[in-house]
Scaffold this motif. Structure first.
Motif, PDB file in Angstrom:
ATOM      1  N   ALA A   1      -4.379   1.005  -7.720  1.00 47.09           N
ATOM      2  CA  ALA A   1      -3.655   1.130  -6.508  1.00 47.09           C
ATOM      3  C   ALA A   1      -3.158  -0.226  -6.011  1.00 47.09           C
ATOM      4  CB  ALA A   1      -4.595   1.558  -5.274  1.00 47.09           C
ATOM      5  N   THR A   2      -3.803  -1.298  -6.474  1.00 43.41           N
ATOM      6  CA  THR A   2      -3.385  -2.464  -5.773  1.00 43.41           C
ATOM      7  C   THR A   2      -1.916  -2.849  -6.459  1.00 43.41           C
ATOM      8  OG1 THR A   2      -5.657  -3.188  -5.835  1.00 43.41           O
ATOM      9  CG2 THR A   2      -4.269  -4.950  -6.015  1.00 43.41           C
TER      10      THR A   2
ATOM     11  N   TYR B   1      -7.691  -3.838   3.807  1.00 39.70           N
ATOM     12  CA  TYR B   1      -8.585  -3.855   2.598  1.00 39.70           C
ATOM     13  C   TYR B   1      -8.195  -5.503   2.119  1.00 39.70           C
ATOM     14  CZ  TYR B   1     -10.386  -3.248  -2.523  1.00 39.70           C
ATOM     15  OH  TYR B   1     -10.980  -3.326  -3.475  1.00 39.70           O
TER      16      TYR B   1
ATOM     17  N   THR C   1     -12.151   0.948   2.719  1.00 43.48           N
ATOM     18  CA  THR C   1     -13.283   0.966   1.816  1.00 43.48           C
ATOM     19  C   THR C   1     -14.720   0.981   2.305  1.00 43.48           C
ATOM     20  OG1 THR C   1     -14.092  -0.145  -0.253  1.00 43.48           O
ATOM     21  CG2 THR C   1     -13.485  -1.646   1.554  1.00 43.48           C
TER      22      THR C   1
ATOM     23  N   ASP D   1      -1.808   2.819   2.371  1.00 44.91           N
ATOM     24  CA  ASP D   1      -2.620   2.596   1.295  1.00 44.91           C
ATOM     25  C   ASP D   1      -3.625   3.630   1.512  1.00 44.91           C
ATOM     26  OD1 ASP D   1      -4.877   1.960  -0.047  1.00 44.91           O
ATOM     27  OD2 ASP D   1      -5.264  -0.050   0.253  1.00 44.91           O
TER      28      ASP D   1
ATOM     29  N   CYS E   1      -5.340   4.941  -0.833  1.00 42.63           N
ATOM     30  CA  CYS E   1      -6.237   4.550  -2.025  1.00 42.63           C
ATOM     31  C   CYS E   1      -7.490   5.501  -1.857  1.00 42.63           C
ATOM     32  CB  CYS E   1      -6.800   3.161  -2.405  1.00 42.63           C
ATOM     33  SG  CYS E   1      -7.841   2.974  -3.589  1.00 42.63           S
ATOM     34  N   GLN E   2      -8.225   5.521  -0.731  1.00 41.05           N
ATOM     35  CA  GLN E   2      -9.325   6.213  -0.475  1.00 41.05           C
ATOM     36  C   GLN E   2      -9.294   7.780  -0.139  1.00 41.05           C
ATOM     37  OE1 GLN E   2     -11.381   3.949  -1.996  1.00 41.05           O
ATOM     38  NE2 GLN E   2     -12.784   3.472  -0.514  1.00 41.05           N
TER      39      GLN E   2
ATOM     40  N   THR F   1      -4.938   5.352  -6.000  1.00 40.21           N
ATOM     41  CA  THR F   1      -5.611   4.937  -7.322  1.00 40.21           C
ATOM     42  C   THR F   1      -5.992   6.508  -7.946  1.00 40.21           C
ATOM     43  OG1 THR F   1      -7.363   3.630  -8.323  1.00 40.21           O
ATOM     44  CG2 THR F   1      -7.967   5.022  -6.580  1.00 40.21           C
TER      45      THR F   1
ATOM     46  N   ARG G   1      -9.021   6.893  -9.863  1.00 41.70           N
ATOM     47  CA  ARG G   1     -10.290   7.140 -10.227  1.00 41.70           C
ATOM     48  C   ARG G   1     -11.456   7.495  -9.171  1.00 41.70           C
ATOM     49  NH1 ARG G   1      -9.716   1.851  -9.178  1.00 41.70           N
ATOM     50  NH2 ARG G   1     -11.274   0.830  -7.689  1.00 41.70           N
ATOM     51  N   LYS G   2     -10.848   7.347  -7.900  1.00 48.57           N
ATOM     52  CA  LYS G   2     -11.554   7.625  -6.899  1.00 48.57           C
ATOM     53  C   LYS G   2     -11.675   9.269  -6.624  1.00 48.57           C
ATOM     54  CE  LYS G   2     -11.291   3.056  -5.250  1.00 48.57           C
ATOM     55  NZ  LYS G   2     -12.229   2.288  -4.130  1.00 48.57           N
TER      56      LYS G   2
HETATM   57  C1  LIG Z   1      -8.782   0.920   0.645  1.00 46.38           C
HETATM   58  C2  LIG Z   1      -8.408   0.397  -0.637  1.00 46.38           C
HETATM   59  N1  LIG Z   1      -7.227  -0.072  -1.125  1.00 46.38           N
HETATM   60  C3  LIG Z   1      -7.009  -0.555  -2.263  1.00 46.38           C
HETATM   61  C4  LIG Z   1      -8.138  -0.477  -3.202  1.00 46.38           C
HETATM   62  C5  LIG Z   1      -8.076  -1.038  -4.578  1.00 46.38           C
HETATM   63  O1  LIG Z   1      -7.652   0.203  -5.665  1.00 46.38           O
HETATM   64  P1  LIG Z   1      -7.626  -0.309  -7.096  1.00 46.38           P
HETATM   65  O2  LIG Z   1      -9.088  -0.769  -7.488  1.00 46.38           O
HETATM   66  O3  LIG Z   1      -7.228   0.990  -7.764  1.00 46.38           O
HETATM   67  O4  LIG Z   1      -6.390  -1.324  -7.435  1.00 46.38           O
HETATM   68  C6  LIG Z   1      -9.424  -0.207  -2.869  1.00 46.38           C
HETATM   69  C7  LIG Z   1     -10.407  -0.184  -3.842  1.00 46.38           C
HETATM   70  O5  LIG Z   1     -11.647   0.045  -3.399  1.00 46.38           O
HETATM   71  C8  LIG Z   1      -9.534   0.242  -1.550  1.00 46.38           C
HETATM   72  O6  LIG Z   1     -10.676   0.799  -1.085  1.00 46.38           O
END
Ligand SMILES: Cc1ncc(COP(=O)(O)O)c(C=O)c1O
Length: 397
Positions: free
Chosen positions: A84-85, A110, A168, A193, A195-196, A216, A218-219
């Motif tokens: 995700a990053t 994040y 997160t 973002d 991701c979560q 992402t 994997r979550k």
């Molecule tokens: C809110 C948020 N953004 C981005 C990320 C980063 O994701 P990735 O590890 O897949 O790059 C995380 C990872 O915990 C996250 O909690």
């Protein structure tokens, strides 16, 4: 209709070994994802990596199709990335910024995103502003509106709103659609973002109104590690430029010229983990087969029950904020560090994780919280697993 938890667990071998309450870290994958990834690796070993990719071309395209259906966009608006990053970075570093341009973000942001803001602010003279929280602890829409007022002035214009949907470090869900409406009105880029939130909440980029969304694998989506994706609205592509280009993102058309790919794949690089990429598509299809509304309902009900039960335990404090909440449950235990609680729970085969202030400096220090235990539930978790967590807590003190 009742959620078929028994089937979900049958299809998730890891559930027989651990009470996995670390789904916001990396969820247990379903067998279909694991088997798909292994099968492609075996094919690569048997016939060669390039040949395996050619043989699996349809499955690879299927990943874009599944993600597009998952978030309500076109296939050519998706780039598959390694996490995700990187997806988020490719969007953020693509946005042109000049001295005095303003970037609006939220308290839930994040750490990696904020580090990028600070780097770019130093390089360009852009300014980062943190929008206040409202009384529920989520991004304050009134404060965002106030900061956008006067938009159109020649200097000090807001160029970008970049916020985190689900942080997160807590169970809140930020009001992304309301942010999207304001961003649209003000003509400002909106980078979300997610991701979560991807895989645990229904996401529709048209309703949200974002220009970019990063996620992402994997979550909550339950895909392989080392996968992620970026949504880039086709109408913004002419106004941004990927920070890196290679011979996949662009074509070297003449000794002095290159042409950038027409779609969002301009944000990808040529070499990739095809097995994981195919596995990501299987995970997206798998989530769609359960239905995102059903997934959210199951997860939020379980998380709500867990919060109620934690609050009833002596010396335990629950810290989740927000009007709308999701599957991430955060708490502290008086007199015991979060790390110690997490380790004691791990000894009892209960997986949780710890959120530290260094991941959330705009948020946790203000709440006087150096660290939190994070128990993040998925639809395959059970009441019995929540009982195990609650019963293990007295021994953690
Ligand atoms: C809110 C948020 N953004 C981005 C990320 C980063 O994701 P990735 O590890 O897949 O790059 C995380 C990872 O915990 C996250 O909690």
């Amino acid at each position: 209709m009742a959620f078929d938890v028994a089937r979900a667990r049958r299809e998730t071998p890891g559930t027989t070994r651990v009470a996995h309450l670390n789904n916001a870290g990396a969820a247990l994958p379903p067998s279909s994802v694991t088997e798909t990834v292994i099968a492609h690796l075996r094919l690569e070993a048997a016939i060669g990596g390039y040949e395996a990719a050619a043989a699996a071309a349809e499955q690879i395209e299927g990943t874009y199709d599944a993600i597009a259906r998952l978030i309500g966009c076109r296939m050519d608006e998706i780039a598959v990335t390694e996490n995700a990053t990187r997806a988020w970075d490719m969007a953020f570093y693509a946005i042109p910024l000049r001295p005095g341009d303003r970037i609006l973000t939220g308290r839930a942001e994040y750490a990696s995103n904020v580090i990028a803001f600070l780097q770019v602010a130093r390089r360009t003279g852009a300014v980062v502003e943190v929008v206040d929280d409202d009384e529920h602890g989520q991004l304050c829409i009134a404060d965002l509106r106030r900061r956008l007022q006067g938009q159109g002035a020649r200097s000090g214009e807001v160029k970008l709103i970049a916020i985190t949907h689900v942080p997160t470090q807590g169970g809140l869900v930020n009001p992304a659609e309301e942010v999207g409406a304001l961003a649209h009105e003000a003509g400002v880029f909106f980078l979300l973002d997610a991701c979560q939130s991807v895989g645990q909440l229904p996401l529709d980029v048209q309703r949200i109104g974002c220009d970019f969304l990063s996620a992402t694998g994997r979550k909550y989506l339950r895909g392989p590690r080392g996968t992620g994706f970026l949504y880039a609205r086709s109408s913004v592509l002419d106004h941004v430029e990927p920070p890196f280009l290679d011979l996949h993102a662009a074509t070297w058309t003449a000794p002095e010229h290159y042409e950038i790919q027409p779609g969002a794949r301009r944000f990808e690089s040529w070499e990739t983990n095809y097995a994981a990429k195919i596995g990501l598509g299987v995970a997206a299809d798998y989530a769609l087969s359960w239905g995102l509304d059903a997934i959210e309902a199951r997860i939020t009900a379980l998380a709500g029950r867990l919060r109620d039960r934690l609050r009833a335990v002596d010396g335990v404090r629950v810290h989740d904020q927000g009007r709308r909440r999701c599957g991430i449950v955060t708490f502290t235990v008086d007199g015991t560090s979060a790390r110690e609680v997490q380790q004691r729970l791990a000894e009892a085969r209960i997986n949780t994780s710890v959120s530290y202030a260094s991941s959330a400096r705009f948020d946790l220090p203000r709440r006087g919280l150096p660290e939190l235990v994070r128990a993040s539930v998925h639809y395959y978790n059970t009441e019995e697993e929540l009982d195990r967590l609650i019963n293990a807590l007295p021994a953690c003190r």
